[in-house]
Scaffold this motif. Structure first.
Motif, PDB file in Angstrom:
ATOM      1  N   VAL A 586      52.050 -19.628 -48.493  1.00  0.00           N
ATOM      2  CA  VAL A 586      53.151 -18.887 -49.125  1.00  0.00           C
ATOM      3  C   VAL A 586      53.118 -17.452 -48.608  1.00  0.00           C
ATOM      4  CG1 VAL A 586      54.166 -18.096 -51.288  1.00  0.00           C
ATOM      5  CG2 VAL A 586      53.025 -20.329 -51.186  1.00  0.00           C
ATOM      6  N   GLU A 587      54.239 -17.006 -48.042  1.00  0.00           N
ATOM      7  CA  GLU A 587      54.278 -15.662 -47.469  1.00  0.00           C
ATOM      8  C   GLU A 587      54.643 -14.642 -48.547  1.00  0.00           C
ATOM      9  OE1 GLU A 587      56.526 -15.409 -43.862  1.00  0.00           O
ATOM     10  OE2 GLU A 587      54.895 -16.383 -42.760  1.00  0.00           O
ATOM     11  N   THR A 588      53.726 -13.694 -48.771  1.00  0.00           N
ATOM     12  CA  THR A 588      53.908 -12.653 -49.783  1.00  0.00           C
ATOM     13  C   THR A 588      53.769 -11.284 -49.132  1.00  0.00           C
ATOM     14  OG1 THR A 588      51.562 -12.554 -50.370  1.00  0.00           O
ATOM     15  CG2 THR A 588      52.918 -14.175 -51.546  1.00  0.00           C
ATOM     16  N   ILE A 589      54.101 -10.262 -49.887  1.00  0.00           N
ATOM     17  CA  ILE A 589      53.909  -8.886 -49.434  1.00  0.00           C
ATOM     18  C   ILE A 589      53.067  -8.136 -50.459  1.00  0.00           C
ATOM     19  CG2 ILE A 589      56.100  -8.149 -50.489  1.00  0.00           C
ATOM     20  CD1 ILE A 589      56.287  -5.953 -48.366  1.00  0.00           C
ATOM     21  N   ILE A 590      52.129  -7.362 -49.964  1.00  0.00           N
ATOM     22  CA  ILE A 590      51.418  -6.369 -50.775  1.00  0.00           C
ATOM     23  C   ILE A 590      51.653  -5.029 -50.092  1.00  0.00           C
ATOM     24  CG2 ILE A 590      49.227  -5.600 -51.749  1.00  0.00           C
ATOM     25  CD1 ILE A 590      48.154  -8.435 -51.329  1.00  0.00           C
ATOM     26  N   GLY A 591      52.098  -4.048 -50.848  1.00  0.00           N
ATOM     27  CA  GLY A 591      52.389  -2.761 -50.240  1.00  0.00           C
ATOM     28  C   GLY A 591      51.932  -1.594 -51.081  1.00  0.00           C
ATOM     29  N   ILE A 592      51.898  -0.428 -50.447  1.00  0.00           N
ATOM     30  CA  ILE A 592      51.548   0.820 -51.125  1.00  0.00           C
ATOM     31  C   ILE A 592      52.578   1.874 -50.751  1.00  0.00           C
ATOM     32  CG2 ILE A 592      49.882   2.725 -51.283  1.00  0.00           C
ATOM     33  CD1 ILE A 592      47.709   0.687 -50.465  1.00  0.00           C
ATOM     34  N   THR A 593      53.051   2.609 -51.729  1.00  0.00           N
ATOM     35  CA  THR A 593      53.811   3.821 -51.479  1.00  0.00           C
ATOM     36  C   THR A 593      53.289   4.877 -52.440  1.00  0.00           C
ATOM     37  OG1 THR A 593      56.029   4.779 -51.274  1.00  0.00           O
ATOM     38  CG2 THR A 593      55.674   3.264 -53.105  1.00  0.00           C
ATOM     39  N   ARG A 594      53.355   6.132 -52.038  1.00  0.00           N
ATOM     40  CA  ARG A 594      52.747   7.187 -52.856  1.00  0.00           C
ATOM     41  C   ARG A 594      53.832   8.018 -53.519  1.00  0.00           C
ATOM     42  NH1 ARG A 594      47.589   8.580 -53.318  1.00  0.00           N
ATOM     43  NH2 ARG A 594      47.102   7.175 -51.614  1.00  0.00           N
ATOM     44  N   ASP A 595      53.852   8.005 -54.849  1.00  0.00           N
ATOM     45  CA  ASP A 595      54.829   8.783 -55.604  1.00  0.00           C
ATOM     46  C   ASP A 595      54.288  10.185 -55.840  1.00  0.00           C
ATOM     47  OD1 ASP A 595      57.354   8.771 -57.413  1.00  0.00           O
ATOM     48  OD2 ASP A 595      55.779   9.551 -58.703  1.00  0.00           O
ATOM     49  N   MET A 634      51.366  -9.030 -62.988  1.00  0.00           N
ATOM     50  CA  MET A 634      52.192  -8.524 -61.899  1.00  0.00           C
ATOM     51  C   MET A 634      52.752  -9.668 -61.045  1.00  0.00           C
ATOM     52  SD  MET A 634      50.967  -5.942 -58.878  1.00  0.00           S
ATOM     53  CE  MET A 634      52.148  -5.056 -57.874  1.00  0.00           C
ATOM     54  N   ILE A 635      51.900 -10.608 -60.684  1.00  0.00           N
ATOM     55  CA  ILE A 635      52.315 -11.749 -59.865  1.00  0.00           C
ATOM     56  C   ILE A 635      53.326 -12.614 -60.615  1.00  0.00           C
ATOM     57  CG2 ILE A 635      51.518 -13.873 -58.750  1.00  0.00           C
ATOM     58  CD1 ILE A 635      48.805 -12.434 -58.321  1.00  0.00           C
ATOM     59  N   ALA A 636      53.074 -12.833 -61.909  1.00  0.00           N
ATOM     60  CA  ALA A 636      53.909 -13.732 -62.710  1.00  0.00           C
ATOM     61  C   ALA A 636      55.335 -13.231 -62.878  1.00  0.00           C
ATOM     62  CB  ALA A 636      53.271 -13.958 -64.078  1.00  0.00           C
ATOM     63  N   GLU A 637      55.577 -11.947 -62.646  1.00  0.00           N
ATOM     64  CA  GLU A 637      56.927 -11.391 -62.789  1.00  0.00           C
ATOM     65  C   GLU A 637      57.857 -11.776 -61.643  1.00  0.00           C
ATOM     66  OE1 GLU A 637      55.558  -7.331 -65.132  1.00  0.00           O
ATOM     67  OE2 GLU A 637      56.587  -7.196 -63.210  1.00  0.00           O
ATOM     68  N   THR A 638      57.302 -12.310 -60.564  1.00  0.00           N
ATOM     69  CA  THR A 638      58.092 -12.584 -59.371  1.00  0.00           C
ATOM     70  C   THR A 638      58.403 -14.076 -59.219  1.00  0.00           C
ATOM     71  OG1 THR A 638      56.170 -12.918 -57.939  1.00  0.00           O
ATOM     72  CG2 THR A 638      56.922 -10.647 -58.247  1.00  0.00           C
ATOM     73  N   LYS A 639      59.428 -14.361 -58.420  1.00  0.00           N
ATOM     74  CA  LYS A 639      59.756 -15.752 -58.097  1.00  0.00           C
ATOM     75  C   LYS A 639      58.706 -16.349 -57.171  1.00  0.00           C
ATOM     76  CE  LYS A 639      64.761 -15.314 -58.702  1.00  0.00           C
ATOM     77  NZ  LYS A 639      64.766 -13.905 -59.141  1.00  0.00           N
ATOM     78  N   ALA A 640      58.010 -15.481 -56.451  1.00  0.00           N
ATOM     79  CA  ALA A 640      56.927 -15.966 -55.595  1.00  0.00           C
ATOM     80  C   ALA A 640      55.886 -16.733 -56.400  1.00  0.00           C
ATOM     81  CB  ALA A 640      56.270 -14.779 -54.881  1.00  0.00           C
ATOM     82  N   TYR A 641      55.780 -16.411 -57.684  1.00  0.00           N
ATOM     83  CA  TYR A 641      54.799 -17.069 -58.553  1.00  0.00           C
ATOM     84  C   TYR A 641      55.026 -18.576 -58.611  1.00  0.00           C
ATOM     85  CZ  TYR A 641      51.999 -17.891 -62.791  1.00  0.00           C
ATOM     86  OH  TYR A 641      51.080 -18.352 -63.698  1.00  0.00           O
ATOM     87  N   SER A 642      56.297 -18.983 -58.664  1.00  0.00           N
ATOM     88  CA  SER A 642      56.617 -20.419 -58.706  1.00  0.00           C
ATOM     89  C   SER A 642      56.150 -21.119 -57.441  1.00  0.00           C
ATOM     90  CB  SER A 642      58.124 -20.618 -58.887  1.00  0.00           C
ATOM     91  OG  SER A 642      58.563 -20.063 -60.106  1.00  0.00           O
ATOM     92  N   LEU A 643      56.307 -20.465 -56.289  1.00  0.00           N
ATOM     93  CA  LEU A 643      55.852 -21.056 -55.031  1.00  0.00           C
ATOM     94  C   LEU A 643      54.331 -21.120 -54.980  1.00  0.00           C
ATOM     95  CD1 LEU A 643      58.251 -19.219 -52.531  1.00  0.00           C
ATOM     96  CD2 LEU A 643      58.495 -21.532 -53.463  1.00  0.00           C
ATOM     97  N   LEU A 644      53.699 -20.081 -55.479  1.00  0.00           N
ATOM     98  CA  LEU A 644      52.234 -20.032 -55.448  1.00  0.00           C
ATOM     99  C   LEU A 644      51.603 -21.112 -56.322  1.00  0.00           C
ATOM    100  CD1 LEU A 644      51.946 -16.156 -55.658  1.00  0.00           C
ATOM    101  CD2 LEU A 644      51.119 -17.525 -53.736  1.00  0.00           C
ATOM    102  N   LYS A 645      52.248 -21.443 -57.423  1.00  0.00           N
ATOM    103  CA  LYS A 645      51.709 -22.478 -58.333  1.00  0.00           C
ATOM    104  C   LYS A 645      51.849 -23.877 -57.753  1.00  0.00           C
ATOM    105  CE  LYS A 645      54.101 -21.487 -61.961  1.00  0.00           C
ATOM    106  NZ  LYS A 645      54.604 -21.603 -63.354  1.00  0.00           N
ATOM    107  N   GLY A 646      52.695 -24.023 -56.730  1.00  0.00           N
ATOM    108  CA  GLY A 646      52.915 -25.339 -56.146  1.00  0.00           C
ATOM    109  C   GLY A 646      54.295 -25.839 -56.482  1.00  0.00           C
ATOM    110  N   TYR A 647      55.238 -25.596 -55.596  1.00  0.00           N
ATOM    111  CA  TYR A 647      56.645 -25.910 -55.869  1.00  0.00           C
ATOM    112  C   TYR A 647      57.006 -27.265 -55.277  1.00  0.00           C
ATOM    113  CZ  TYR A 647      61.701 -25.111 -56.223  1.00  0.00           C
ATOM    114  OH  TYR A 647      63.040 -25.207 -56.514  1.00  0.00           O
TER     115      TYR A 647
END
Length: 703
Positions: A586-595, A634-647
């Motif tokens: 499953v292709e995900t993104i982890i990123g950092i930006t500085r506020d 944090m992960i559970a808030e995204t649609k990626a979560y459904s793919l990660l659980k096994g879609y």
């Protein structure tokens, strides 16, 4: 112990600029102190007067010859600085500088304000203002302001950055019958700010809920730290104006493009346990609910109504805000079926029909509240010929006393005919609304805060295997090379040093070296051009994938070099990077930006080519990502979560590997403020393990 007790519970107050003229602010302040019922000593100061409002008047603060906790300054700005100095010499603990004419007027005013700040620091005085309305505490009581009267006594602390807003809300509160514990006008925030006052209000036994109108936050990282602790004690609700992202810096990374100043505020508030609202109505709707109602055990809401339409609206709102319609037990349903008209509805929402009188309301409310599956109750009352609004109001109050652990909110949908009943509810601490949606939103606020309270004790994760010196030396070499963007082999080294799973990248400066690296890391491999001037490598033919042997690697190296030199002949070329290709996931993104206010933000979501198309991301402050529970949420808030659980029958991805990668990325951002932006896109999460395929890092020198 509250360090600001001299502000909210002073034993002696001096008013510098006190006046005997009712048209002057100096008169209003003295008059307000007297009329508030303040029991301490009041010292008017005016060299032209002997007595004001029956009180002895002093020519200057040094002539009082008694201790003074608090001095309220209301004289022209050019004289206020000297008055503050005299207060410092006299040992005054705190100042409220009402006077305007400081940084809000420009350069000259800003200089004057800096002088005021320096005096406060020199004499260890704390200050509210300048350019403020003042401070009120209804339980002391003390009104050190130029407002028109003191608020009704209650349990809401209101902190406002706008003086005009504070005065308007005070006037409005009298018509609404709302009670407050404290009113604080922040003014220019030259010393004490919203963080200091929130911290004090959290310690105040008379304050049950803290509400704020803010235009900015002075110190983002301290705000998060203080509010995270304060919100464990009592709810904090904030209306933050100025939500436009206009003026935000242009971002070069996906993460930077998705973030913005308003996103940072949202993230900071949420992780601090702060409830953010969109308008003034919602601010005070939530304040009323928190000041009068218990926290619900869960998100299950029951509705009792005498009209179908409003119940449908309420049900839609419950679904919209992510709450749940309570499902009654068989015992409750049987009782409702036996005792309510057959034409009504016994399932949630319970419709007791338009001819319902108080007796029918009483029965339905009692049965529904007894149900173990009900966490909160919403009572809808519409005016019909049979409605008994006043009797029903008393019944609701009685039910509240019998069920002290379940919130009860009312919606009296009408005007003239329901006014007397609505007034009874307000006077007896039952929040009443004209329409269902705001009432449901208030319940949602109670539920969100209750949920936060249950998660504040999550265990922090200790990360091992981190090699900071490798990252430090890598950044040093990049900056020495007069670059701010790391190359692929450099980002790979940084990720490996922090245990972030990355498909290793090695730099080759010849086709033979590329072939040797490929043999070492294993086939198949991908080759990418390495140049600080080439961001989109595929656009210039700078990428070759799926290379299976040494001959293919050498050929690809030559082809990449030829194409890049043709399309971008002036670009500096460091070589070609070789990277092992990895399996599916499953292709995900982890990123950092500085506020600029709150420090590093971490983003997670669906990655690859879809990141900007779907914007399926969630944000967190790196400083608060220190537990497994925080990352899981944090992960559970995204649609990626459904793919990660096994879609659709696919095997689930390795969630442990993903969580560990996010935790380590957050730690990297906190350890190295040099990082301004970072993207791991995609991080391919396999059924076992994870691999970062492309890592981008931008840094800047740290002064």
């Amino acid at each position: 112990m509250d360090e600001l007790s001299f502000l909210f519970n002073p034993k002696h107050v001096a008013v510098i600029g006190a006046s005997s003229s009712p048209k002057k602010i100096g008169y209003a302040i003295v008059d307000n102190l007297i009329k508030s019922g303040y029991k301490g000593e009041i010292y008017p100061i005016n060299p032209k007067e002997k007595e004001i409002a029956g009180l002895k008047c002093y020519p200057s603060i040094d002539k009082i010859n008694k201790p003074v906790d608090l001095a309220v300054i209301s004289i022209p700005a050019e004289r206020a600085v000297e008055a503050a100095r005299q207060c410092g010499e006299a040992g005054v603990k705190g100042l409220i500088v009402i006077t305007a004419g400081f940084k809000e007027i420009g350069k000259e005013g800003a200089k004057r304000e800096r002088e005021l700040q320096a005096i406060c620091r020199r004499y260890n005085m704390r200050m509210i203002g300048p350019n403020c309305v003042g401070v009120m505490d209804t339980h002391t009581p003390v009104n050190a302001s130029f407002s028109r009267g003191l608020p009704n006594q209650g349990h809401i602390s209101f902190i406002s950055q706008s003086g005009a807003m504070l005065l308007a809300i005070l006037d409005w509160s009298f018509t609404m019958g709302m009670g407050f514990s404290r009113f604080v006008s922040l003014g220019n925030k030259a010393d004490l700010d919203e963080i200091d006052i929130i911290e004090s209000c959290a310690l105040d036994p008379q304050t049950r809920v803290i509400i704020c109108y803010l235009e900015d936050v002075t110190d983002g990282e301290r705000f998060v730290r203080v509010c995270s602790e304060a919100s464990k004690k009592k709810p904090i609700i904030i209306l933050k104006s100025g939500t436009s992202s206009a003026g935000a810096q242009a971002a070069s990374s996906h993460t930077g493009a998705l973030a913005g100043s308003n996103r940072a505020y949202d993230t900071a508030f949420r992780q601090s346990g702060v409830l953010r609202v969109e308008d003034m109505n919602e601010l005070f709707d939530l304040a009323r609910a928190f000041a009068t109602q218990p926290l619900p055990a869960g998100n299950r809401v029951a509705i009792v109504t005498n009209a179908g339409g409003p119940a449908i609206i309420a049900t839609d709102a419950i679904e919209q805000y992510g709450l749940a319609m309570a499902r009654f037990t068989k015992e409750t349903l049987d009782s409702l079926r036996e005792n309510l008209p057959a034409e009504g509805n016994i399932y949630n929402p319970v419709d007791i029909l338009g001819d319902a009188n108080d007796d029918r309301y009483r029965f339905a409310l009692e049965k529904v509240l007894q149900d173990e599956n009900v966490d909160s109750l919403l009572v809808l009352v519409c005016p019909t010929a049979s409605t008994e609004p006043e009797k029903t109001a008393h019944t609701i109050i009685e039910m509240r006393k019998k069920n002290p652990k379940k919130p009860i909110l009312a919606v009296y949908m009408g005007g003239r005919d329901l006014a007397a009943g609505a007034d009874i509810l307000t006077k007896n601490s039952i929040p009443n609304f004209t329409f269902p949606e705001p009432a449901v939103k208030a319940i949602d606020g109670l539920v969100r805060y209750s949920s936060f309270q249950k998660t504040v004790h999550a265990e922090k994760v200790a990360l091992t295997g981190i090699e900071r010196e490798i990252v430090k030396s890598t950044f040093y070499d990049v900056l020495k090379d007069k670059r701010v963007v790391l190359l692929g082999h450099e980002t790979s080294k940084v990720a490996e040093a922090y245990g972030i799973p990355v498909s290793p990248v090695r730099l080759a400066t010849s086709e033979d070296e590329a072939a040797a690296i490929a043999e070492e890391i294993g086939y198949p491999v991908v080759l990418k051009i390495s140049s600080p001037k080439i961001t989109h490598k595929t656009d210039v033919g700078g990428v070759e994938v799926g290379l299976q042997d040494s001959a293919a690697v050498k050929r690809a190296y030559r082809n990449i070099m030829e194409r890049v030199q043709r399309y971008m002949p002036d670009a500096p070329i460091y070589g070609v990077e070789a990277q092992k290709m990895v399996g599916e996931g499953v292709e995900t993104i982890i990123g950092i930006t500085r506020d600029v206010q709150f420090g590093p933000l971490v983003v997670f979501g669906l990655g690859g080519i879809y990141v900007n198309l779907f914007e399926d991301v969630s944000f967190r402050l790196a400083s608060a990502l220190d537990s497994r529970e925080a990352v899981e949420e944090m992960i559970a808030e995204t649609k990626a979560y459904s793919l990660l659980k096994g879609y659709r029958g696919k095997k689930p991805a390795d969630m442990d590997a993903l969580i560990d990668a996010i935790l380590r990325t957050a730690r990297l951002a906190l350890d190295f403020p040099e990082i301004t932006e970072m993207d791991i896109n995609p991080l391919r999460v396999h059924t076992k393990g994870a691999s970062a395929l492309d890592v981008k890092i931008t840094i800047e020198p740290v002064s």
